[in-house]
Scaffold this active site. Structure first.
Site, PDB file in Angstrom:
ATOM      1  N   ASP A  48     -25.698  45.878 -24.560  1.00  0.00           N
ATOM      2  CA  ASP A  48     -25.141  45.113 -25.689  1.00  0.00           C
ATOM      3  C   ASP A  48     -25.873  45.147 -26.934  1.00  0.00           C
ATOM      4  O   ASP A  48     -26.833  45.381 -27.076  1.00  0.00           O
ATOM      5  CB  ASP A  48     -25.537  43.677 -25.100  1.00  0.00           C
ATOM      6  CG  ASP A  48     -25.117  42.467 -25.944  1.00  0.00           C
ATOM      7  OD1 ASP A  48     -23.712  42.685 -26.373  1.00  0.00           O
ATOM      8  OD2 ASP A  48     -25.247  41.438 -25.989  1.00  0.00           O
ATOM      9  N   HIS A  64     -24.206  37.314 -38.149  1.00  0.00           N
ATOM     10  CA  HIS A  64     -24.698  36.733 -36.747  1.00  0.00           C
ATOM     11  C   HIS A  64     -26.097  37.169 -37.017  1.00  0.00           C
ATOM     12  O   HIS A  64     -27.107  36.407 -36.788  1.00  0.00           O
ATOM     13  CB  HIS A  64     -24.279  37.344 -35.697  1.00  0.00           C
ATOM     14  CG  HIS A  64     -24.988  37.043 -34.315  1.00  0.00           C
ATOM     15  ND1 HIS A  64     -24.963  35.593 -33.921  1.00  0.00           N
ATOM     16  CD2 HIS A  64     -25.911  37.581 -33.375  1.00  0.00           C
ATOM     17  CE1 HIS A  64     -25.747  35.475 -32.842  1.00  0.00           C
ATOM     18  NE2 HIS A  64     -26.276  36.744 -32.646  1.00  0.00           N
ATOM     19  N   GLU A  80     -21.467  33.626 -26.228  1.00  0.00           N
ATOM     20  CA  GLU A  80     -21.569  34.626 -27.585  1.00  0.00           C
ATOM     21  C   GLU A  80     -19.991  35.446 -27.664  1.00  0.00           C
ATOM     22  O   GLU A  80     -19.714  35.905 -26.571  1.00  0.00           O
ATOM     23  CB  GLU A  80     -22.594  35.795 -27.229  1.00  0.00           C
ATOM     24  CG  GLU A  80     -23.914  35.165 -27.307  1.00  0.00           C
ATOM     25  CD  GLU A  80     -24.939  36.258 -27.362  1.00  0.00           C
ATOM     26  OE1 GLU A  80     -24.980  37.275 -26.810  1.00  0.00           O
ATOM     27  OE2 GLU A  80     -26.104  35.616 -28.019  1.00  0.00           O
ATOM     28  N   GLU A 136     -17.838  37.912 -28.247  1.00  0.00           N
ATOM     29  CA  GLU A 136     -17.996  39.423 -28.491  1.00  0.00           C
ATOM     30  C   GLU A 136     -16.693  40.109 -28.189  1.00  0.00           C
ATOM     31  O   GLU A 136     -15.986  39.345 -27.257  1.00  0.00           O
ATOM     32  CB  GLU A 136     -19.212  39.807 -27.566  1.00  0.00           C
ATOM     33  CG  GLU A 136     -20.489  39.457 -27.884  1.00  0.00           C
ATOM     34  CD  GLU A 136     -21.654  40.128 -27.295  1.00  0.00           C
ATOM     35  OE1 GLU A 136     -21.416  41.413 -27.101  1.00  0.00           O
ATOM     36  OE2 GLU A 136     -22.676  39.393 -27.109  1.00  0.00           O
ATOM     37  N   ASP A 149     -20.610  36.789 -23.569  1.00  0.00           N
ATOM     38  CA  ASP A 149     -21.675  37.086 -23.220  1.00  0.00           C
ATOM     39  C   ASP A 149     -22.803  35.928 -23.247  1.00  0.00           C
ATOM     40  O   ASP A 149     -23.610  35.675 -24.142  1.00  0.00           O
ATOM     41  CB  ASP A 149     -22.571  38.076 -24.118  1.00  0.00           C
ATOM     42  CG  ASP A 149     -23.574  38.964 -23.526  1.00  0.00           C
ATOM     43  OD1 ASP A 149     -23.704  38.866 -22.309  1.00  0.00           O
ATOM     44  OD2 ASP A 149     -24.616  39.463 -24.460  1.00  0.00           O
ATOM     45  N   LYS A 159     -30.231  36.147 -20.351  1.00  0.00           N
ATOM     46  CA  LYS A 159     -28.791  36.838 -20.666  1.00  0.00           C
ATOM     47  C   LYS A 159     -28.361  37.372 -19.451  1.00  0.00           C
ATOM     48  O   LYS A 159     -26.993  37.633 -19.269  1.00  0.00           O
ATOM     49  CB  LYS A 159     -29.314  38.104 -21.549  1.00  0.00           C
ATOM     50  CG  LYS A 159     -29.787  37.653 -22.733  1.00  0.00           C
ATOM     51  CD  LYS A 159     -28.932  37.082 -24.012  1.00  0.00           C
ATOM     52  CE  LYS A 159     -27.614  37.786 -24.020  1.00  0.00           C
ATOM     53  NZ  LYS A 159     -26.679  37.064 -24.741  1.00  0.00           N
TER      54      LYS A 159
HETATM   55 CA    CA Z   1     -24.768  39.629 -26.700  1.00  0.00          CA
END
Ligand code: CA
Length: 425
Positions: free
Chosen positions: A135, A142, A208, A210, A242, A262
């Site tokens: 990632d 951001h 998130e 993405e 994510d 995560k």
């Molecule tokens: Ca991420």
């Protein structure tokens, strides 16, 4: 670059609804399953899946570098092992078969009925088996917003940020397909007011916004992929949520970075849109001369892409609320630079590796790609249409991401990635 399947004038004999994400110029790849049948490789046009195993069996891929096993399988990996040349040929062949200019397939109703499957009868599976997931953190707005929230606006970007496409190694086992619900994660966290950490469910669950790109087989260990070569190693893109547990992440990340905050889920949309199909939507990227980047990160041509991105929260039995509208064009580092950086130390890249963009936030409010930014760390709750507020994600909420590119009357879309949050186990 002349890719016949991208011709904006092409029309298909299959009816494609207005504003569909899947006109004949898209032809993405995914894995479908229908009642009682084994998973297989498919493409899509309008509201139909195209069964590539059936096309192969019926002889429509003669004189192409593919075998039945490449399509009679539960991932795109075998097909992707044929490289960019192989998948480009395949997409161009599909384009021909479904174009109004050729009736080889169209005139055979019996074949058409075996090849086209209504999407309403199809279950979409995880399209690619990824051995590794990386990632990145490549959207300047951001990184700036997070820097403002946790440090101060004068030092928002850390000193390395404009020199390196910052990234970390994520967890591939918890990459899941759209539609799979997740449970709110639990873990260790230390509330700001507490002296010692506590264990419990995450109260700061966040998405998130993405994109992710998937690679072809790379080079052997020890070799590198240059920004120029990177085009030949990137298969396609998908939408990517994510998921993040901000409270777990905030306590654990020092000094080695993201871990359990995560690794519980990252969700991918089911259709992989090829980079070939996205070529018409290339745009220039930001100037990278202040500071100047190192030569191995320099690139030629237009490598950024204009992809509109929406993120939506839908409460249980409620209506959709768009909470952020961003665009992939806001990336500072492009995919070629990310891949070149990733492999510059000799790290080998495998077929199907997943590379997340990092949260993509645009320059203005309303364009942010995480609740952390949208609610400004919980200080500015988002007002939902049902009168409730969101600082982060509630149990029962479904988070949906959609995206598409559009130009010259052609819209190439990704469909959506959708994940419902269930209470902690
Ligand atoms: Ca991420």
């Amino acid at each position: 670059m002349n890719i016949p399947a991208n011709n904006p004038n092409l029309k298909s004999w299959v009816e494609v609804p207005a504003n569909s994400d899947f006109p004949i110029q898209n032809l993405p790849f995914g894995i479908i399953q229908t009642n009682g049948d084994s998973p297989r490789v498919a493409s899509r046009i309008g509201d139909f899946a195209i069964d590539l195993k059936a096309l192969f069996v019926l002889g429509y891929f003669d004189n192409m570098p593919f075998s039945r096993e490449d399509f009679d399988t539960d991932s795109l990996n075998a097909m992707m092992m044929k490289g960019k040349e192989g998948t480009r040929k395949l997409r161009n062949r599909l384009s021909k078969l479904f174009s109004t200019e050729h009736d080889d397939l169209q005139k055979n109703e019996h074949h058409v009925s075996q090849v086209l499957v209504a999407m309403s009868e199809v279950t979409m599976l995880l399209p690619i088996q990824s051995r590794d997931y990386t990632d990145f953190y490549s959207s300047e707005q951001h990184a700036f917003n997070v820097g403002c929230l946790f440090r101060d606006p004068d030092n928002a970007l850390l000193p390395n940020w404009k020199h390196i496409p910052v990234g970390y190694h994520g967890r591939a086992s918890s990459i899941i397909e759209s539609g799979v619900a997740i449970h709110r994660p639990k873990g260790q966290k230390k509330p700001p007011t507490a002296d010692v950490p506590v264990f419990g469910q995450s109260n700061l669950l966040d998405f998130e916004l993405e994109t992710v790109f998937f690679t072809y087989q790379g080079k052997p260990l020890g070799d590198s992929i240059s920004t120029k070569e990177a085009d030949d190693y990137i298969f396609g893109m998908a939408l990517f949520n994510d998921w993040s547990a901000r409270d777990i992440q905030g306590w654990e990340y020092v000094p080695l970075g993201p871990f359990l905050g995560k690794s519980f889920a990252s969700c991918v949309s089911p259709w992989i849109v090829t980079i070939d199909a996205l070529e018409p939507f290339r745009i220039p990227g930001p100037k990278q001369d202040n500071p100047k980047i190192l030569p191995y990160l320099e690139y030629e041509g237009e490598k950024h892409i204009d992809i509109k991105l929406d993120v939506i929260i839908q409460p249980e039995n409620g209506e959709e609320n768009i909470v952020g509208q961003s665009n992939y064009k806001y990336m500072y580092w492009n995919m070629n630079q990310q891949l070149a950086h990733h492999s510059v130390n000799g790290c080998n890249i495998n077929c199907g590796d997943a590379m997340g963009s990092g949260t993509i936030s645009g320059p203005e409010k309303g364009m942010y790609g995480s609740m952390l930014e949208i609610s400004w760390k919980g200080t500015k709750p988002f007002k939902m249409s049902d009168g409730t507020e969101r600082k982060f994600i509630n149990d029962g909420d479904t988070v949906i991401m959609r995206g598409f590119s559009e130009k010259d009357g052609v819209r190439i879309g990704f469909g959506e990635v959708s994940t419902k949050v269930l209470p902690a186990k």
